[in-house]
Design a protein around this motif. Structure first.
Motif, PDB file in Angstrom:
ATOM      1  N   LYS A 111      -3.022   8.689   4.330  1.00 34.61           N
ATOM      2  CA  LYS A 111      -2.089   7.537   4.686  1.00 34.61           C
ATOM      3  C   LYS A 111      -1.114   7.967   5.862  1.00 34.61           C
ATOM      4  O   LYS A 111      -0.011   7.488   5.804  1.00 34.61           O
ATOM      5  CB  LYS A 111      -1.266   7.158   3.436  1.00 34.61           C
ATOM      6  N   LEU A 133      -8.702   4.122   4.510  1.00 29.55           N
ATOM      7  CA  LEU A 133      -8.134   2.917   5.225  1.00 29.55           C
ATOM      8  C   LEU A 133      -9.388   1.977   5.739  1.00 29.55           C
ATOM      9  O   LEU A 133     -10.360   2.038   5.763  1.00 29.55           O
ATOM     10  CB  LEU A 133      -7.618   3.488   6.776  1.00 29.55           C
ATOM     11  N   TRP A 173      -6.420  -1.510   2.489  1.00 23.93           N
ATOM     12  CA  TRP A 173      -6.829  -0.040   2.004  1.00 23.93           C
ATOM     13  C   TRP A 173      -7.914  -0.419   0.901  1.00 23.93           C
ATOM     14  O   TRP A 173      -8.171  -1.510   0.315  1.00 23.93           O
ATOM     15  CB  TRP A 173      -5.450   0.340   1.204  1.00 23.93           C
ATOM     16  N   HIS A 181       0.935  -1.304  -0.058  1.00 22.20           N
ATOM     17  CA  HIS A 181      -0.031   0.257   0.040  1.00 22.20           C
ATOM     18  C   HIS A 181       0.897   1.264   0.050  1.00 22.20           C
ATOM     19  O   HIS A 181       0.543   2.454  -0.458  1.00 22.20           O
ATOM     20  CB  HIS A 181      -0.944   0.044   1.220  1.00 22.20           C
TER      21      HIS A 181
END
Lengths: 196, 653
Positions: free
Chosen positions: B591, B613, B604, A103
């Motif tokens: 983030k 999130l 995610w 991510h």
């Protein structure tokens, strides 16, 4: 016969390999399991090699000598491709584990469609929704048992279905025997549905 | 404490065991009275398996405070006439080499075996050293098993060899043997004897220079005798392979090619020869130091070239080369020194095949064709992370925030333990990791060398006890301006939760005093010790900031329970975790949580209206992300948060 079992920490790779090895021993085969784990518990790659019968030699397999790949995670399946023969049977739990590193762009997780197409290019791929079926059977922990059910149905193993099932039921906690049996049967059904 | 019942199965039974378990059984079969280790991957489980059986079978088992202590405990027993074993990963041999090389001179009165696990390919170690060099250094025989059965049987035999020679003996294994499974047939268990008696003999045991000098010829005689004993070692075997197949017919079999293989590489050799249909005279060598000379003289007859296959360094190869020169044997020796075999990394059948391919016109490895190569190019390694709910994440977060706000940079000397996973992005919390206990002393060195930035050392409780204590004492004596932060979870976590002096029990399950690190630090001459709960990040940051400018060494103990253990306890008590919840409409997808914490419970979602999130099922409810989110989009109700137990700073105890 060379079987590769792979996934990430927490998938139960080593336990699954031990179950298969014990079942093979119960059928009278020689076995070897190659394993090494350093950071398994911390979400890292885990792989073990099960070598049965005349292949039960060194604990590491040569590349491109795998007959069956039992993969609990798509990217990990791809990682073991170099060990597989052409047209080997790949049973894949199609539930990706994309770490926080991916991510953040620290590592790259390929598109799932890309993984599937790469695996299908050289292997006989069978996708199993094992995580979902395990939850249906009672707990995600039994994902590996669903996969073993599918593997038993594939007729690729030199191990009888009942030997494998009984070995599993011997090795799980007594109070989970019923749900594990259910998970195994879901795996069998799922494989048959894919074949039809 | 979980007892591994497999290890108590009857003689004659065939059991599927890891190499570690096989060695544990070998130690039980030998009737060792004292078993010691310090935890270290890959060999930790040998003592982990022995500990819970110790009282039942009547032996002593301990994960000692460090490797040197573990060896010295075993050595004490061996002088008192009790069979003992010390188990270590290869790096621990560096620590035990000090007493080991002198115990070799005194000799022993009962079997003293050192099981050492090398880690070729560095699965879990900071180097790839070959401990067989220590055998040569100290004149200590080395035995190398090729699989689980040999690992068990040779461990048992090692005690007998040690007694015959009155010399410690190494059993050298590698990580792949430790963790792989083999079917192993059991032998009889010998009940351990622990009626130790020490017969005084200062000329033998007081190793001041004059007395030690007098014993050197005895040691030399012992190692020469070991070479003779090794001539008839049953695990040294010459195997004739005729066009790929093992043959017992010596006539008409003929080849000029030999292979000497040790450890678990022997099966690789067999597999490569079988496929390439090459003929060879193979020596499976179990006694890699000292070499059996007559056996080798016979083996080399008729051979023109020999390939040496071994893990790690060319230790056998160098000895064979010297041997051939000494004996006037004309033979070409291939191995790691001429790069026929790789010197770096772990061997496998393809690498052994690669060596054979260099010497003969054959092909072993199946080719990686285009689709396979394309896949290889796509793969990136997963980055290991601290567990979800790990208190070390909170400690690192606090340290980095404190340094960021302080605006003077900072050097963070790290140490060995779970917390060295903190090197990876996004935590990136340590600048060095060298060996057990190096953090504090190196921090002192940086201060004394004039580094102007704030200097911090982070070290876990187990590592502090192992070798941090002398370093801290040294920093006190020399007034090094450093800030030491001890990550205290009161257990040795990285290797699987072995008890240490802080834990309150030992490996055999006996209750022990819970040593308080603050008391130790006080005792070393640091009055101002602060103990802060790791997840109390505001207080921890504040404490660090206030300490940075103070002179001399300062110690902060950041205390928190290992998330894995807390999870296990919750499963027993059936206590439910309240996972963090994300308010999807409030999360802006910035983030910040990911960049600051990198928790493996973070997922995610990029589908739907806005990216946000997602909290995964492995969330342990530590609420660190709740503290960090700038938009207050993550929450756990206050009453459901795991309560902080020690909220205030404990000062000047």
């Amino acid at each position: 016969m060379n079987i590769i079992i792979c996934g990430v920490g927490g998938n139960g790779v080593i336990l699954t390999t031990r179950i298969l090895a014990q079942a093979a021993i119960n059928e009278g085969f020689n076995v070897r399991i190659g394993a090494s784990h350093g950071l398994a518990i911390r979400g890292g790659t885990v792989v073990s090699y099960l070598r049965i019968g005349s292949d039960a030699k060194g604990v590491i397999m040569p590349q491109r000598s795998g007959d069956i790949l039992l993969a609990f995670e798509p990217l990990e399946a791809l990682r073991q491709m170099k060990l597989m023969k052409d047209n080997a049977k790949v049973l894949l739990n199609n539930e990706p584990y994309i770490g926080v590193d991916a991510h953040l762009g620290l590592s790259k997780y390929p598109e799932i469609e890309e993984i599937i197409s790469r695996l299908s290019e050289t292997q006989e791929l069978v996708e199993i929704e094992a995580s979902k079926l395990a939850i249906k059977a009672g707990s995600q922990v039994m994902t590996n048992v669903v996969m073993l059910g599918s593997l038993a149905s594939s007729k690729e193993l030199p191990i009888k279905r009942d030997t494998l099932l009984n070995t599993i039921l011997d090795m799980v906690p007594p109070q989970t025997v019923e749900s594990n049996k259910r998970a195994f049967e879901y795996g069998e059904q799922a494989f048959h549905e894919k074949q039809n | 404490m979980k007892v591994n019942k497999n290890l108590l199965r009857d003689a004659g039974e065939r059991v599927l065991l890891t190499g570690n378990e096989a060695i544990a059984r070998g130690i039980i079969e030998a009737g060792a009275g004292i078993t010691t280790a310090f935890p270290g991957t890959p060999s930790t489980q040998i003592l982990d398996n022995l500990g819970p059986l110790a009282h039942q079978l009547g032996f002593h088992a301990e994960h000692s405070v460090n490797e040197a202590v573990a060896f010295e405990v075993a050595a004490g027993a061996a002088l008192a006439g009790v069979r003992s074993v010390m188990v270590t990963k290869m790096l621990g041999v560096n620590l035990i080499s000090d007493p080991l090389l002198v115990i070799a001179i005194t000799g022993v009165n009962a079997g003293l075996v050192v099981v050492t696990a090398d880690d070729p390919g560095q699965h879990s170690s900071q180097n790839a050293e070959d401990t067989r060099y220590f055998g040569m250094l100290g004149k200590i025989p080395v035995l190398e098993p090729m699989d689980g059965q040999e690992a068990k049987d040779m461990t048992k035999y090692a005690f007998e060899l040690s007694e015959e020679l009155q010399l410690p003996v190494f059993v050298r294994i590698t990580s792949r043997i430790c963790h792989s499974y083999f079917d192993v047939t059991f032998g009889e268990i010998t009940p351990p004897k622990r009626e130790g008696h020490f017969e005084k003999d200062p000329k033998r045991y007081v190793m001041i220079s004059t007395l030690s000098r007098a014993r050197q010829p005895i040691l030399t005689e012992k190692i020469n005798r070991a070479a003779v004993i090794n001539e008839s070692n049953p695990w040294n075997k010459v195997i004739l392979i005729d066009k790929g197949e093992i043959t017992t017919k010596t006539n008409p079999f003929k080849t000029e090619f030999g292979i000497i293989a040790s450890g678990l590489t022997y099966p690789y050799v067999e597999e490569v020869l079988e496929k390439t249909k090459i003929s060879a005279k193979v020596l499976k060598l179990a006694t890699t130091y000292p070499l059996p000379k007559q056996l080798l003289n016979d083996y080399f007859k008729g051979l023109e070239k020999v390939l040496i296959v071994e893990e790690c360094e060319p230790v056998t190869e160098m000895q064979i080369r010297a041997f051939a020169q000494r004996e006037g044997i004309e033979v070409i020796i291939h191995g790691k020194e001429d790069q026929t075999m790789p010197r770096i990394g772990e061997l496998n059948p393809d690498l052994v095949g690669g060596g054979i391919e260099k010497l003969f016109k054959v092909k072993f490895s199946e080719e990686l064709t285009k689709p396979y190569l394309e896949v290889e190019a796509m793969l990136t390694k997963r980055v290991p992370a601290l567990c979800a709910g790990c208190p070390h994440r909170a400690s690192y977060y606090s340290i980095k925030e404190a340094l960021r706000k302080n605006k003077k940079g900072g050097v963070i000397l790290g140490d060995r333990g779970c917390y060295n996973q903190g090197v990876h992005e996004p935590i990136a919390g340590i600048d060095t990791c060298i060996c057990m206990g190096a953090s504090i002393a190196m921090a002192s060195g940086m201060y004394q060398s004039g580094v102007k930035e704030p200097i911090l050392a982070v070290i876990g409780d187990g590592t502090f006890l192992h070798s941090g204590i002398p370093s801290l004492l040294n920093a006190v004596q020399h007034r090094s301006k450093i800030t030491v932060i001890i990550f205290d979870n009161s257990i040795t976590g990285m290797t699987g939760h072995q008890p240490n002096a802080c834990t309150g029990r030992n490996l055999m399950g006996d209750p022990t005093p819970e040593v308080d690190l603050a008391d130790i630090v006080n005792g070393l001459g640091i009055e101002n010790v602060k103990v802060v709960e790791s997840f109390h990040t505001e207080l921890l940051q504040d404490t660090i900031t206030r300490h940075l400018e103070d002179d001399g060494p300062k110690v902060i103990i950041s205390r928190g329970e290992c998330a894995i253990l807390a999870g296990r306890e919750r499963r027993i008590t059936k206590e439910k975790v309240t996972r963090a919840r994300v308010a999807v409409e409030t999360c802006t997808g910035c983030k910040v949580c990911m960049k600051k914490l990198g928790c493996p419970a973070f997922g995610w979602s990029s589908s739907g209206e806005n990216e946000h999130l997602v909290i995964l099922p492995n969330c342990n409810g530590c609420a660190l992300c709740v503290q960090v989110c700038p938009k207050l989009a993550i929450s756990i109700p206050m009453e459901k948060q795991i309560p902080l137990k020690t909220k205030q700073v404990v000062a000047g105890r």
